[in-house]
Structure formats: C-alpha cells, structure tokens
Design an enzyme around this catalytic site. Structure first.
Site, PDB file in Angstrom:
ATOM      1  N   GLU A  19     108.693  38.509  33.531  1.00  0.00           N
ATOM      2  CA  GLU A  19     109.295  37.191  33.767  1.00  0.00           C
ATOM      3  C   GLU A  19     109.697  36.582  32.423  1.00  0.00           C
ATOM      4  O   GLU A  19     108.928  36.623  31.466  1.00  0.00           O
ATOM      5  CB  GLU A  19     108.289  36.256  34.450  1.00  0.00           C
ATOM      6  CG  GLU A  19     108.865  34.853  34.684  1.00  0.00           C
ATOM      7  CD  GLU A  19     107.823  33.849  35.147  1.00  0.00           C
ATOM      8  OE1 GLU A  19     107.451  33.882  36.330  1.00  0.00           O
ATOM      9  OE2 GLU A  19     107.381  33.027  34.310  1.00  0.00           O
TER      10      GLU A  19
ATOM     11  N   ASP B 221     106.983  22.622  42.134  1.00  0.00           N
ATOM     12  CA  ASP B 221     105.917  21.625  41.995  1.00  0.00           C
ATOM     13  C   ASP B 221     106.440  20.244  42.347  1.00  0.00           C
ATOM     14  O   ASP B 221     107.595  19.930  42.088  1.00  0.00           O
ATOM     15  CB  ASP B 221     105.383  21.628  40.555  1.00  0.00           C
ATOM     16  CG  ASP B 221     104.431  22.789  40.324  1.00  0.00           C
ATOM     17  OD1 ASP B 221     103.704  23.159  41.271  1.00  0.00           O
ATOM     18  OD2 ASP B 221     104.445  23.330  39.208  1.00  0.00           O
TER      19      ASP B 221
HETATM   20  P1  FAD Z   1     104.880  27.076  49.159  1.00  0.00           P
HETATM   21  O1  FAD Z   1     104.871  28.507  49.529  1.00  0.00           O
HETATM   22  O2  FAD Z   1     105.732  26.157  49.962  1.00  0.00           O
HETATM   23  O3  FAD Z   1     103.371  26.568  49.167  1.00  0.00           O
HETATM   24  C1  FAD Z   1     103.008  25.296  48.655  1.00  0.00           C
HETATM   25  C2  FAD Z   1     101.838  24.722  49.454  1.00  0.00           C
HETATM   26  O4  FAD Z   1     102.251  24.463  50.805  1.00  0.00           O
HETATM   27  C3  FAD Z   1     100.642  25.667  49.551  1.00  0.00           C
HETATM   28  O5  FAD Z   1      99.473  24.895  49.511  1.00  0.00           O
HETATM   29  C4  FAD Z   1     100.815  26.321  50.913  1.00  0.00           C
HETATM   30  O6  FAD Z   1      99.576  26.713  51.483  1.00  0.00           O
HETATM   31  C5  FAD Z   1     101.488  25.222  51.723  1.00  0.00           C
HETATM   32  N1  FAD Z   1     102.432  25.769  52.718  1.00  0.00           N
HETATM   33  C6  FAD Z   1     103.356  26.740  52.502  1.00  0.00           C
HETATM   34  N2  FAD Z   1     104.083  26.970  53.612  1.00  0.00           N
HETATM   35  C7  FAD Z   1     103.612  26.112  54.554  1.00  0.00           C
HETATM   36  C8  FAD Z   1     103.967  25.878  55.883  1.00  0.00           C
HETATM   37  N3  FAD Z   1     104.977  26.544  56.482  1.00  0.00           N
HETATM   38  N4  FAD Z   1     103.277  24.906  56.572  1.00  0.00           N
HETATM   39  C9  FAD Z   1     102.284  24.193  55.961  1.00  0.00           C
HETATM   40  N5  FAD Z   1     101.911  24.395  54.676  1.00  0.00           N
HETATM   41  C10 FAD Z   1     102.565  25.339  53.981  1.00  0.00           C
HETATM   42  N6  FAD Z   1     107.955  26.705  39.552  1.00  0.00           N
HETATM   43  C11 FAD Z   1     109.160  26.314  39.052  1.00  0.00           C
HETATM   44  O7  FAD Z   1     109.438  25.106  38.956  1.00  0.00           O
HETATM   45  N7  FAD Z   1     110.094  27.256  38.644  1.00  0.00           N
HETATM   46  C12 FAD Z   1     109.854  28.590  38.737  1.00  0.00           C
HETATM   47  O8  FAD Z   1     110.721  29.400  38.381  1.00  0.00           O
HETATM   48  C13 FAD Z   1     108.575  29.030  39.250  1.00  0.00           C
HETATM   49  N8  FAD Z   1     108.302  30.351  39.368  1.00  0.00           N
HETATM   50  C14 FAD Z   1     107.099  30.735  39.914  1.00  0.00           C
HETATM   51  C15 FAD Z   1     106.827  32.124  40.052  1.00  0.00           C
HETATM   52  C16 FAD Z   1     105.625  32.547  40.584  1.00  0.00           C
HETATM   53  C17 FAD Z   1     105.370  34.022  40.735  1.00  0.00           C
HETATM   54  C18 FAD Z   1     104.647  31.598  40.978  1.00  0.00           C
HETATM   55  C19 FAD Z   1     103.326  32.060  41.546  1.00  0.00           C
HETATM   56  C20 FAD Z   1     104.899  30.241  40.847  1.00  0.00           C
HETATM   57  C21 FAD Z   1     106.119  29.792  40.312  1.00  0.00           C
HETATM   58  N9  FAD Z   1     106.420  28.434  40.187  1.00  0.00           N
HETATM   59  C22 FAD Z   1     107.647  28.028  39.667  1.00  0.00           C
HETATM   60  C23 FAD Z   1     105.426  27.400  40.555  1.00  0.00           C
HETATM   61  C24 FAD Z   1     105.611  26.953  42.031  1.00  0.00           C
HETATM   62  O9  FAD Z   1     106.841  26.256  42.140  1.00  0.00           O
HETATM   63  C25 FAD Z   1     104.436  26.038  42.398  1.00  0.00           C
HETATM   64  O10 FAD Z   1     103.236  26.772  42.453  1.00  0.00           O
HETATM   65  C26 FAD Z   1     104.608  25.201  43.667  1.00  0.00           C
HETATM   66  O11 FAD Z   1     103.581  24.208  43.689  1.00  0.00           O
HETATM   67  C27 FAD Z   1     104.507  25.960  44.983  1.00  0.00           C
HETATM   68  O12 FAD Z   1     105.622  26.709  45.214  1.00  0.00           O
HETATM   69  P2  FAD Z   1     105.608  27.807  46.423  1.00  0.00           P
HETATM   70  O13 FAD Z   1     106.963  28.341  46.505  1.00  0.00           O
HETATM   71  O14 FAD Z   1     104.489  28.755  46.237  1.00  0.00           O
HETATM   72  O15 FAD Z   1     105.293  26.820  47.651  1.00  0.00           O
END
Ligand code: FAD
Length: 293
Positions: free
Chosen positions: A9, A102
C-alpha cells in the site's frame, strides 16, 4: 498449492509535497515483486480527489504492476462515486477497495453509502466488470460492539460483492488467526490478506494502535521501550519484527500479506530481502526467481 499473495500500500503525497515524491517511493520499491499495489484515498480537506487515480495510473502504465484504488464513500453521492469510478477505469485499475471511511465529527455523512457494503453493492450493480475489495478488522472495528458483530457485518460486505479482503494492521498473529477462524466459520470464503505495518516510529505506532483499537503485545512493547527514541535502531528492529510476523503467517498457510509501506521503500526492501523467497510459487520450481539479489 498456490503461493501466498504479496501486496503493498502507498499513499498520495500531501498536496504541498513535491510532485516527484511518489516517484521516489515507487522507484525505491523496484526489486520488490508485489502482486499489486494499492493506493489510499484521502477524505480530508487537504486531499486531492484525483491523486489516487493518477498514482494508480502511474503504477499500471509506468511500473507495469496491477493497481488497486481505495475509495471512501460516506461523503459521496452517486454522481461523485461515478466520477471517481470513471477515473479509476481510465487509470486501468484492477480493483477498487470499497470503504466507508472514518467519520469526520464536523461533517454529517450524506447517507447514500452508509456502509462500505453499500458501495460494494453499488459497484457490483453498476460496474459488473470491476473487482471489489473490502477492509476487515482482526481485532474488530472500533465502532462494532464485538468481533462477532463485526464479522456478521463483514459477511454483508462480502455478500454485497467484495471478493477479496485486506486486514487492518495487527501486531500479534494470534489476533489475526482467531479472526480468520471466526470469519471462515461465518461462511466468509474469499481470500483475506493480513495487513502488516512495520514499526518505524514509536509515536506513530502509539497513535495508530489507539486509532485502530489494536493491542501492542509484550515483545513489541519491549522493542519500543528499548529503541523508541533511536531513529536508526527502531526501523531496523521493525523490519525484523514484521519479517517474523510474515514468516509465521506464511508458514500457517494464510492467503497473503498486504504490507503498509508508509511510503518508506527502504523498510519495505529490507522486509522483502528477508521474506521474498517465501512468496515463490510452491510448485513451479521458480525458487529464488522473485528475490531481488
Ligand atoms: P464498514 O465496512 O462500513 O464498517 C464500519 C463499521 O460499520 C464497522 O463497525 C462495521 O461493523 C459496521 N458495519 C459495516 N457494515 C454494516 C452494515 N451493513 N450494517 C450495520 N453495521 C455495519 N480510510 C481512508 O480514509 N482512506 C483509505 O484509503 C483507507 N484505506 C484503508 C485500507 C484498509 C485495508 C483498512 C483496513 C482501512 C482503511 N481505511 C481508509 C480506514 C477505514 O476508512 C476506516 O477503518 C473506517 O472507519 C471504516 O471503513 P470500512 O470500509 O471498513 O467500513
């Protein structure tokens, strides 16, 4: 038997950084042989919305490495998501890492893509040829009540179209292996890459683990105590720690390793020198072919 994947990454340089910075990073990664390089997507006011696509294009066109573009969607409407996806298509990305992003306490999400699963489903519906990746959290996402709830939500993301998962950083392999067992038991069968973030700076590790609600296990605590203020020794110890984490995970047969380079190519090269041979194809007789020496 398939060889485990190895991916990297990188992140776009800050707006005011010299344009060549990303070339320095990518040039510095030459000799390392990743299956793909993913490029993060900023959601802060300082981020340049086109940077991810431009860097992904450079990676595919100039370095001939498949690129994966991250996209955070909670502050996007459908037209903005389409504009970003169009840019990624033009940049020839091989997949999009669909993220919620976030929460910014000063800004209300638009409510169009409430969860990453909504973006995954949208991409699946509107761009059936695009591959969708998703993020996962071995120690649970900080907003989930517990790991079981987080994994139930992860299953929704996979059912919505994510065919490949990349994990958040963790420093104790037992946490990842426990998560992996639970994810498989919950019917999540897609490849899951383990996210490894090498330690280069004590303050940064402390901040990251606070943000991610991750644990610092005792062996890492010992390194931070001993070399936390030594700018040369700590990265050297970090290379060893990450290499040992990777060797243990590969020995246990995991799908792949995703290394957070933090745009520090020398650290990435140091790790690759230690573990590159572990990523050779198990049955193609290509021993040593992918090492950089
Ligand atoms: P989600 O999958 O939507 O999950 C977030 C929360 O909502 C979790 O607690 C989950 O349990 C809950 N949830 C998910 N789906 C549902 C549903 N259908 N119903 C109810 N609850 C639900 N951030 C950036 O700004 N830019 C980046 O490029 C970036 N890259 C990343 C790459 C990786 C590999 C990782 C692990 C994280 C990255 N992040 C990045 C951080 C990420 O944006 C944050 O961790 C954010 O808080 C959650 O994003 P997510 O897509 O995992 O969210």
């Amino acid at each position: 038997m398939h060889a485990p994947m190895f991916s990297l990454e990188v992140f776009p340089p800050k707006r005011n950084a010299p344009v060549g910075t990303i070339y320095d990073t990518l040039d510095g990664l030459q000799g390392v042989d990743p299956d793909f390089i993913s490029v993060t997507y900023g959601h802060g006011s300082q981020s340049d919305r086109t940077a991810t696509a431009r860097i992904a294009h450079t990676i595919t066109a100039e370095y001939r490495i498949p690129a994966v573009a991250h996209l955070t969607a909670q502050y996007l409407d459908e037209a903005q998501a389409d504009a970003a996806l169009d840019m990624f298509e033009q940049a020839n990305v091989s997949a999009v890492l669909a993220l919620r992003g976030d929460r910014n306490p000063d800004r209300e999400p638009l409510g169009v893509f409430e969860h990453a699963s909504d973006l995954a489903a949208y991409i699946r519906r509107t761009r059936p040829d695009m591959t969708v990746f998703g993020a996962c959290y071995p120690e649970s996402h900080p907003q989930a009540h517990d790991l079981d709830e987080d994994i139930r939500n992860l299953k929704i993301k996979v059912d919505a179209g994510a065919t490949h998962l990349i994990s958040q950083l963790f420093y104790d392999n037992q946490d990842f292996l426990r998560f992996l067992d639970k994810a498989r038991a919950a019917g999540i069968c897609v490849p899951i890459e383990a996210g490894i973030m090498p330690v280069t700076n004590a303050g940064q590790v402390r901040r990251m683990v606070r943000t991610c609600s991750s644990r610092v296990p005792q062996p890492l605590e010992t390194l931070l105590d001993k070399w936390g203020n030594d700018r040369e020794a700590l990265p050297a110890a970090g290379v060893v720690y990450a290499s040992e984490q990777i060797a243990d995970l590969v020995a246990r047969g995991i799908d792949g390793i995703h290394l957070y380079t933090m745009n520090h190519p020398s650290v990435t090269r140091g790790i690759w020198r230690n573990v590159g041979l572990l990523f050779k194809t198990a049955d193609d007789g290509s021993e040593g072919e992918r090492s950089d020496d």
